[in-house]
Design a protein around this motif. Structure first.
Motif, PDB file in Angstrom:
ATOM      1  N   GLY A 150       2.142   0.340   3.500  1.00  0.00           N
ATOM      2  CA  GLY A 150       3.314  -0.532   3.583  1.00  0.00           C
ATOM      3  C   GLY A 150       3.301  -1.508   4.750  1.00  0.00           C
ATOM      4  N   ARG A 158      -9.862   4.144  -8.658  1.00  0.00           N
ATOM      5  CA  ARG A 158      -8.549   4.016  -8.007  1.00  0.00           C
ATOM      6  C   ARG A 158      -7.509   4.940  -8.669  1.00  0.00           C
ATOM      7  NH1 ARG A 158      -5.593   0.086  -4.919  1.00  0.00           N
ATOM      8  NH2 ARG A 158      -3.393   0.299  -5.374  1.00  0.00           N
ATOM      9  N   ALA A 204       3.041  -6.516  12.458  1.00  0.00           N
ATOM     10  CA  ALA A 204       3.475  -6.528  11.054  1.00  0.00           C
ATOM     11  C   ALA A 204       4.930  -6.121  10.891  1.00  0.00           C
ATOM     12  CB  ALA A 204       2.577  -5.599  10.236  1.00  0.00           C
ATOM     13  N   PRO A 247      -9.320   0.553  -2.983  1.00  0.00           N
ATOM     14  CA  PRO A 247     -10.215   0.662  -4.128  1.00  0.00           C
ATOM     15  C   PRO A 247      -9.668  -0.169  -5.286  1.00  0.00           C
ATOM     16  CG  PRO A 247      -8.798   2.605  -3.983  1.00  0.00           C
ATOM     17  CD  PRO A 247      -8.477   1.755  -2.789  1.00  0.00           C
ATOM     18  N   ARG A 275       8.849   1.053   3.586  1.00  0.00           N
ATOM     19  CA  ARG A 275       8.518  -0.121   2.749  1.00  0.00           C
ATOM     20  C   ARG A 275       7.695   0.294   1.526  1.00  0.00           C
ATOM     21  NH1 ARG A 275       5.883  -4.583   6.699  1.00  0.00           N
ATOM     22  NH2 ARG A 275       7.621  -5.041   8.073  1.00  0.00           N
ATOM     23  N   ALA A 276       6.662   1.109   1.764  1.00  0.00           N
ATOM     24  CA  ALA A 276       5.773   1.492   0.653  1.00  0.00           C
ATOM     25  C   ALA A 276       6.530   2.338  -0.368  1.00  0.00           C
ATOM     26  CB  ALA A 276       4.561   2.260   1.190  1.00  0.00           C
ATOM     27  N   ASP A 335      -8.393  -6.708   0.648  1.00  0.00           N
ATOM     28  CA  ASP A 335      -7.348  -5.772   1.071  1.00  0.00           C
ATOM     29  C   ASP A 335      -7.991  -4.390   1.200  1.00  0.00           C
ATOM     30  OD1 ASP A 335      -5.058  -4.268   1.370  1.00  0.00           O
ATOM     31  OD2 ASP A 335      -4.005  -5.128  -0.352  1.00  0.00           O
ATOM     32  N   ARG A 336      -8.297  -3.969   2.410  1.00  0.00           N
ATOM     33  CA  ARG A 336      -8.964  -2.707   2.786  1.00  0.00           C
ATOM     34  C   ARG A 336     -10.478  -2.783   2.554  1.00  0.00           C
ATOM     35  NH1 ARG A 336      -5.447   1.113   4.153  1.00  0.00           N
ATOM     36  NH2 ARG A 336      -3.370   1.187   3.236  1.00  0.00           N
ATOM     37  N   TYR A 337     -11.191  -2.087   3.476  1.00  0.00           N
ATOM     38  CA  TYR A 337     -12.664  -2.027   3.401  1.00  0.00           C
ATOM     39  C   TYR A 337     -13.095  -0.845   4.265  1.00  0.00           C
ATOM     40  CZ  TYR A 337     -17.382  -4.284   3.089  1.00  0.00           C
ATOM     41  OH  TYR A 337     -18.704  -4.596   2.855  1.00  0.00           O
ATOM     42  N   VAL A 355       4.291 -13.037   9.986  1.00  0.00           N
ATOM     43  CA  VAL A 355       3.004 -12.336   9.831  1.00  0.00           C
ATOM     44  C   VAL A 355       1.951 -13.358   9.397  1.00  0.00           C
ATOM     45  CG1 VAL A 355       1.755 -10.603   8.455  1.00  0.00           C
ATOM     46  CG2 VAL A 355       4.058 -10.100   9.312  1.00  0.00           C
TER      47      VAL A 355
HETATM   48  N1  T5A Z   1      -7.843   4.628   1.346  1.00  0.00           N
HETATM   49  C1  T5A Z   1      -8.354   3.424   0.948  1.00  0.00           C
HETATM   50  C2  T5A Z   1      -8.630   5.576   1.993  1.00  0.00           C
HETATM   51  O1  T5A Z   1      -8.163   6.686   2.304  1.00  0.00           O
HETATM   52  N2  T5A Z   1      -9.937   5.277   2.260  1.00  0.00           N
HETATM   53  C3  T5A Z   1     -10.493   4.086   1.874  1.00  0.00           C
HETATM   54  O2  T5A Z   1     -11.697   3.863   2.134  1.00  0.00           O
HETATM   55  C4  T5A Z   1      -9.669   3.115   1.199  1.00  0.00           C
HETATM   56  C5  T5A Z   1     -10.236   1.809   0.781  1.00  0.00           C
HETATM   57  C6  T5A Z   1      -4.980   2.706  -1.042  1.00  0.00           C
HETATM   58  C7  T5A Z   1      -4.897   4.070  -0.421  1.00  0.00           C
HETATM   59  O3  T5A Z   1      -6.197   4.586  -0.300  1.00  0.00           O
HETATM   60  C8  T5A Z   1      -6.451   4.945   1.028  1.00  0.00           C
HETATM   61  C9  T5A Z   1      -5.477   4.173   1.868  1.00  0.00           C
HETATM   62  C10 T5A Z   1      -4.297   3.991   0.955  1.00  0.00           C
HETATM   63  O4  T5A Z   1      -3.428   5.080   1.123  1.00  0.00           O
HETATM   64  P1  T5A Z   1      -3.215   1.042  -1.841  1.00  0.00           P
HETATM   65  O5  T5A Z   1      -2.006   1.209  -2.693  1.00  0.00           O
HETATM   66  O6  T5A Z   1      -4.327   0.223  -2.335  1.00  0.00           O
HETATM   67  O7  T5A Z   1      -3.707   2.434  -1.435  1.00  0.00           O
HETATM   68  O8  T5A Z   1      -2.784   0.521  -0.517  1.00  0.00           O
HETATM   69  P2  T5A Z   1      -2.317  -0.910  -0.411  1.00  0.00           P
HETATM   70  O9  T5A Z   1      -2.353  -1.722  -1.631  1.00  0.00           O
HETATM   71  O10 T5A Z   1      -3.130  -1.350   0.712  1.00  0.00           O
HETATM   72  O11 T5A Z   1      -0.805  -0.728  -0.286  1.00  0.00           O
HETATM   73  P3  T5A Z   1      -0.004  -0.281   0.885  1.00  0.00           P
HETATM   74  O12 T5A Z   1       0.898   0.802   0.430  1.00  0.00           O
HETATM   75  O13 T5A Z   1      -0.817   0.055   2.071  1.00  0.00           O
HETATM   76  O14 T5A Z   1       0.902  -1.577   1.161  1.00  0.00           O
HETATM   77  P4  T5A Z   1       0.576  -2.995   1.743  1.00  0.00           P
HETATM   78  O15 T5A Z   1      -0.309  -3.782   0.883  1.00  0.00           O
HETATM   79  O16 T5A Z   1       0.221  -2.903   3.170  1.00  0.00           O
HETATM   80  O17 T5A Z   1       2.047  -3.611   1.697  1.00  0.00           O
HETATM   81  P5  T5A Z   1       2.719  -4.593   0.640  1.00  0.00           P
HETATM   82  O18 T5A Z   1       2.330  -5.992   0.919  1.00  0.00           O
HETATM   83  O19 T5A Z   1       2.542  -4.041  -0.726  1.00  0.00           O
HETATM   84  O20 T5A Z   1       4.218  -4.450   1.088  1.00  0.00           O
HETATM   85  C11 T5A Z   1       4.940  -3.241   0.903  1.00  0.00           C
HETATM   86  C12 T5A Z   1       6.414  -3.581   0.703  1.00  0.00           C
HETATM   87  O21 T5A Z   1       6.929  -4.151   1.888  1.00  0.00           O
HETATM   88  C13 T5A Z   1       7.365  -5.503   1.666  1.00  0.00           C
HETATM   89  C14 T5A Z   1       6.775  -5.933   0.340  1.00  0.00           C
HETATM   90  O22 T5A Z   1       7.585  -6.846  -0.317  1.00  0.00           O
HETATM   91  C15 T5A Z   1       6.646  -4.612  -0.410  1.00  0.00           C
HETATM   92  O23 T5A Z   1       7.832  -4.299  -1.043  1.00  0.00           O
HETATM   93  N3  T5A Z   1       6.899  -6.284   2.797  1.00  0.00           N
HETATM   94  C16 T5A Z   1       7.629  -6.604   3.851  1.00  0.00           C
HETATM   95  N4  T5A Z   1       8.930  -6.357   4.160  1.00  0.00           N
HETATM   96  C17 T5A Z   1       9.369  -6.820   5.357  1.00  0.00           C
HETATM   97  N5  T5A Z   1       8.619  -7.531   6.229  1.00  0.00           N
HETATM   98  C18 T5A Z   1       7.332  -7.818   5.950  1.00  0.00           C
HETATM   99  N6  T5A Z   1       6.589  -8.505   6.819  1.00  0.00           N
HETATM  100  C19 T5A Z   1       6.798  -7.335   4.722  1.00  0.00           C
HETATM  101  N7  T5A Z   1       5.565  -7.431   4.154  1.00  0.00           N
HETATM  102  C20 T5A Z   1       5.645  -6.773   2.976  1.00  0.00           C
END
Ligand code: T5A
Length: 217
Positions: free
Chosen positions: A10, A47, A190, A37, A142-143, A92-94, A197
């Protein structure tokens, strides 16, 4: 140029990736947006297994090798070809996700993780890593809200359901890695609104583009 987004759940990586891609495209750059992934067809199947909260009893090593399989395929099928065409790749992630989650989160040896990752990526390290940093309590809210809205609490909720101490270790791991490689990492606050951001990301990316002589004014 190869740019990765990293951070805890999140943190806003996907949102920042989307906004930065629009910004760069408006400036005339060709951009490839992808994620791990799931950035290639094999990865999408992996994934589903890796993120589903119903995947129980997965051993840490098995989890690691599933992430690495996704990465090896993704590098070969998507990232390298896009870089060879001169595109800016926003991923997004690596590798740093593996070191932070499987290393600092699960307790696996981080030197070994870097070594096996290097094998998977064939030495393809990012030029710039944008580390979106914020307190885990904030990111998890958020997440959680996003997963509820999108109906993915179960199908994508396996890591979100880990404890707060797990996510705190992951955050600390990211910050340690950033401190160790200050030329590659830019730490982004963030906790502020998405537009702010984006501004921080743009400034880090422009500095890197300038270094590579690729800046478009
Ligand atoms: N993982 C992954 C490992 O353990 N090892 C590895 O090698 C890899 C590659 C992947 C999972 O896998 C793990 C890590 C992770 O747990 P995922 O769903 O692909 O999971 O993870 P992400 O897509 O990266 O999603 P995240 O949950 O981490 O969220 P994000 O992308 O960081 O956040 P985002 O943009 O979706 O935003 C979340 C919410 O917050 C709001 C958005 O609108 C959304 O609702 N938001 C904000 N609100 C306020 N202020 C801001 N600045 C905001 N930015 C976004």
């Amino acid at each position: 140029m190869f740019i990765t987004f990293e951070g805890i759940e999140g943190a806003g990586k996907s949102t920042a990736q989307r906004l930065l891609a629009d910004h760069l495209q408006n400036k005339g750059y060709t951009v490839c947006t992808t994620r791990e992934p799931g950035g290639c067809s094999l990865g999408r199947r992996l994934r589903a297994v890796l993120l589903d909260a119903r995947t129980t009893g997965l051993r840490s090593k098995a989890e690691l090798f599933l992430f690495l399989a996704d990465r090896a395929q993704h590098v070969g099928e998507v990232i390298r070809p896009a870089l060879d065409e001169g595109q800016i790749v926003l991923c997004d992630r690596y590798v740093d996700s593996t070191v932070a989650y499987q290393g600092y989160g699960r307790g696996m040896d981080t030197d070994q993780l870097v070594a096996v990752n290097n094998l998977a990526i064939g030495g393809l390290w990012p030029h710039l890593t944008l580390l979106l940093d914020l307190p885990p309590e904030m990111g998890l809210i958020r997440a959680g809200q996003r997963n509820k809205e999108e109906g993915t609490v179960i199908s994508e909720g396996r890591f979100e359901s880990e404890s707060l101490t797990f996510h705190t270790r992951v955050r600390e791991g990211y910050l340690e890695r950033a401190a160790g490689e200050p030329d590659r990492f830019a730490i982004i606050d963030a906790s502020c609104p998405p537009e702010d951001v984006l501004l921080q990301c743009v400034s880090a990316v422009e500095a890197k583009l300038r270094e590579f002589g690729r800046v478009v004014e």
